[in-house]
Design a protein around this motif. Structure first.
Motif, short mmCIF file in Angstrom:
data_model
loop_
_atom_site.label_atom_id
_atom_site.label_comp_id
_atom_site.label_asym_id
_atom_site.label_seq_id
_atom_site.Cartn_x
_atom_site.Cartn_y
_atom_site.Cartn_z
N ALA A 36 11.66 9.70 5.31
CA ALA A 36 10.78 9.11 6.58
C ALA A 36 9.89 8.15 6.12
O ALA A 36 9.63 7.10 6.88
CB ALA A 36 10.21 10.45 7.20
N PHE A 37 9.03 8.35 5.00
CA PHE A 37 7.90 7.45 4.79
C PHE A 37 8.78 5.91 4.36
O PHE A 37 7.91 5.10 4.44
CB PHE A 37 7.30 7.99 3.33
N ALA A 38 9.98 6.10 3.71
CA ALA A 38 10.36 4.81 3.41
C ALA A 38 10.52 3.76 4.47
O ALA A 38 10.78 2.85 4.31
CB ALA A 38 11.90 4.99 2.69
N HIS A 39 10.59 4.27 5.53
CA HIS A 39 10.78 3.31 6.86
C HIS A 39 9.53 2.43 7.19
O HIS A 39 9.75 1.59 7.69
CB HIS A 39 11.08 4.04 8.17
N TYR A 40 8.33 2.83 6.44
CA TYR A 40 7.18 2.49 6.87
C TYR A 40 6.54 1.33 5.70
O TYR A 40 6.01 0.35 5.78
CB TYR A 40 6.03 3.22 7.33
N THR A 41 6.71 2.07 4.34
CA THR A 41 6.14 1.41 3.28
C THR A 41 6.86 1.88 1.97
O THR A 41 7.76 2.80 1.96
CB THR A 41 4.64 1.51 3.33
N HIS A 42 6.43 1.27 0.89
CA HIS A 42 6.95 1.79 -0.37
C HIS A 42 6.72 3.33 -0.79
O HIS A 42 5.49 3.63 -0.23
CB HIS A 42 6.72 0.96 -1.51
N VAL A 43 7.17 4.04 -1.26
CA VAL A 43 7.17 5.41 -1.58
C VAL A 43 7.27 5.60 -3.17
O VAL A 43 8.14 5.12 -3.58
CB VAL A 43 7.93 6.41 -0.78
N ILE A 44 6.21 6.42 -3.59
CA ILE A 44 6.11 6.69 -5.03
C ILE A 44 6.61 8.25 -4.88
O ILE A 44 5.80 9.00 -4.51
CB ILE A 44 5.05 6.70 -5.74
N ALA A 45 7.96 8.62 -5.34
CA ALA A 45 8.24 9.98 -4.90
C ALA A 45 8.24 10.92 -6.42
O ALA A 45 8.72 10.38 -7.42
CB ALA A 45 9.63 10.20 -4.52
N GLU A 47 0.90 -1.27 -0.06
CA GLU A 47 -0.03 0.01 0.00
C GLU A 47 0.94 1.11 -0.07
O GLU A 47 1.36 2.13 1.07
CB GLU A 47 -0.79 -0.12 1.22
N PRO A 48 1.55 1.72 -1.12
CA PRO A 48 2.33 2.88 -1.06
C PRO A 48 1.93 4.02 -0.77
O PRO A 48 0.55 4.38 -1.00
CB PRO A 48 3.01 2.51 -2.73
N ILE A 49 2.79 4.88 -0.47
CA ILE A 49 2.48 6.27 -0.27
C ILE A 49 3.05 7.16 -1.58
O ILE A 49 4.03 6.80 -2.03
CB ILE A 49 3.33 6.89 0.91
N ALA A 50 2.09 8.12 -1.90
CA ALA A 50 2.49 8.88 -3.11
C ALA A 50 3.14 10.37 -2.48
O ALA A 50 2.32 11.04 -2.12
CB ALA A 50 1.63 9.05 -4.22
#
Length: 318
Positions: free
Chosen positions: A112-121, A97-100
């Protein structure tokens, strides 16, 4: 800065120079520029500029001495302790469940987000993406991040569960505007797209000097959170969807790493007032900006000196 400049700063020559002169004092950087030019380093200004930015970034990032920065990117970057606090809102997401991160800049929040889940930067600025990509290697999270270069107003939005947006605030001399809607991309134009595309919700970083009157123009339920770091208000957040937990909240992050949080929902307690007692307290600006003085007094069994003043009093030291 150009893409060629970013490429040079990643080169072996530039990296060696940055390591060699990493302890140069800011006041000595102009002299170092001349010294390097005399030695034949035509891009000496890039080295000394980066050394200067790294010195300034020490207040925001624990690995600043190894990162790459642009002046604009460093100015807008969220301090690392605050970015970690913001990222904790997303800690229920799984790697599937990635964060955008839709305007990632140099990557402060992305890291910081990458410590919890996949990130679409994502960012429309290729130079920002270049520095962000480099900084993910510095923090050893590059395998948890994908990069995009799309316009979130006109292009297809990335497939993500939740969103984070830190829009650039338009310049309004002599300081940047505090308006929620004078941003790039315009918040009033992009917010509906984000909420419809990612119904789980997300967060929007806004100026801590925001105007409450503008909040009335937001057509979706939200939580406003004011985040203080040290003695000042660092940022404010608007939380939407499942990430909105209260009506208003304030979080104080001390320089030692501790946190203090006060929240408010539908009902506000009646203020309890008193003459000045043994101790007099001036609450942190985060609690004042979030209009949580009465709730703060109740939390610590204090009284307000006056219901219209942000001063608390009590006989004990909480």
């Amino acid at each position: 800065m150009t893409l060629d400049d970013v490429s040079y700063l990643k080169s072996e020559e530039a990296q060696k120079l940055l390591r060699t002169y990493k302890d140069t004092r800011p006041q000595d950087l102009p002299r170092l520029t001349m010294k390097l030019k005399k030695k034949g380093f035509s891009q000496a200004h890039l080295i000394t500029s980066q050394l200067n930015l790294r010195a300034k970034a020490q207040a925001k990032f624990s690995r600043a001495s190894k990162m790459l920065f642009t002046p604009e990117g460093l100015e807008q970057a969220t301090p690392e302790p605050v970015a970690r606090h913001i990222a904790e809102r997303f800690n229920t997401l799984t790697p599937e469940e990635p964060i955008a991160d839709l305007s990632c800049g140099i990557g402060g929040n992305t890291l910081a987000f990458a410590h919890y889940t996949h990130v679409i930067a994502n960012d429309t600025d290729q130079i920002a993406l270049g520095t962000a990509r480099y900084n993910t290697h510095v923090y050893e999270v590059e395998n948890r991040i994908s990069f995009l270069n799309v316009d979130i107003l006109t292009d297809n939005l990335p497939s993500a569960t939740a969103f984070f947006l830190d829009p650039a605030r338009a310049q309004n001399r002599p300081t940047k505007t505090r308006s929620l809607f004078n941003t790039e991309p315009p918040l009033n134009e992009v917010l509906s797209r984000l909420i419809e595309h990612m119904p789980h919700g997300g967060g929007v970083k806004i100026s801590p000097a925001f105007d409450y009157a503008e909040l009335d123009d937001i057509p979706y339920p939200f939580e406003v959170e004011v985040i203080g770091h040290g003695k000042k208000n660092a940022v404010a957040m608007l939380w939407f969807g499942k990430l909105a937990q209260h009506i208003r909240s304030a979080t104080l992050i001390s320089t030692e790493g501790g946190t203090q949080r006060i929240t408010a929902d539908d009902t506000t307690p009646l203020p309890h007032t008193s003459d000045i007692k043994s101790y007099l307290f001036e609450p942190h600006p985060a609690f004042r900006k979030a209009h949580l003085i009465t709730e703060l007094a109740q939390e610590y069994n204090l009284a307000q000196v006056d219901e219209h003043l942000a001063l608390l009093t009590g006989d004990t030291l909480p």
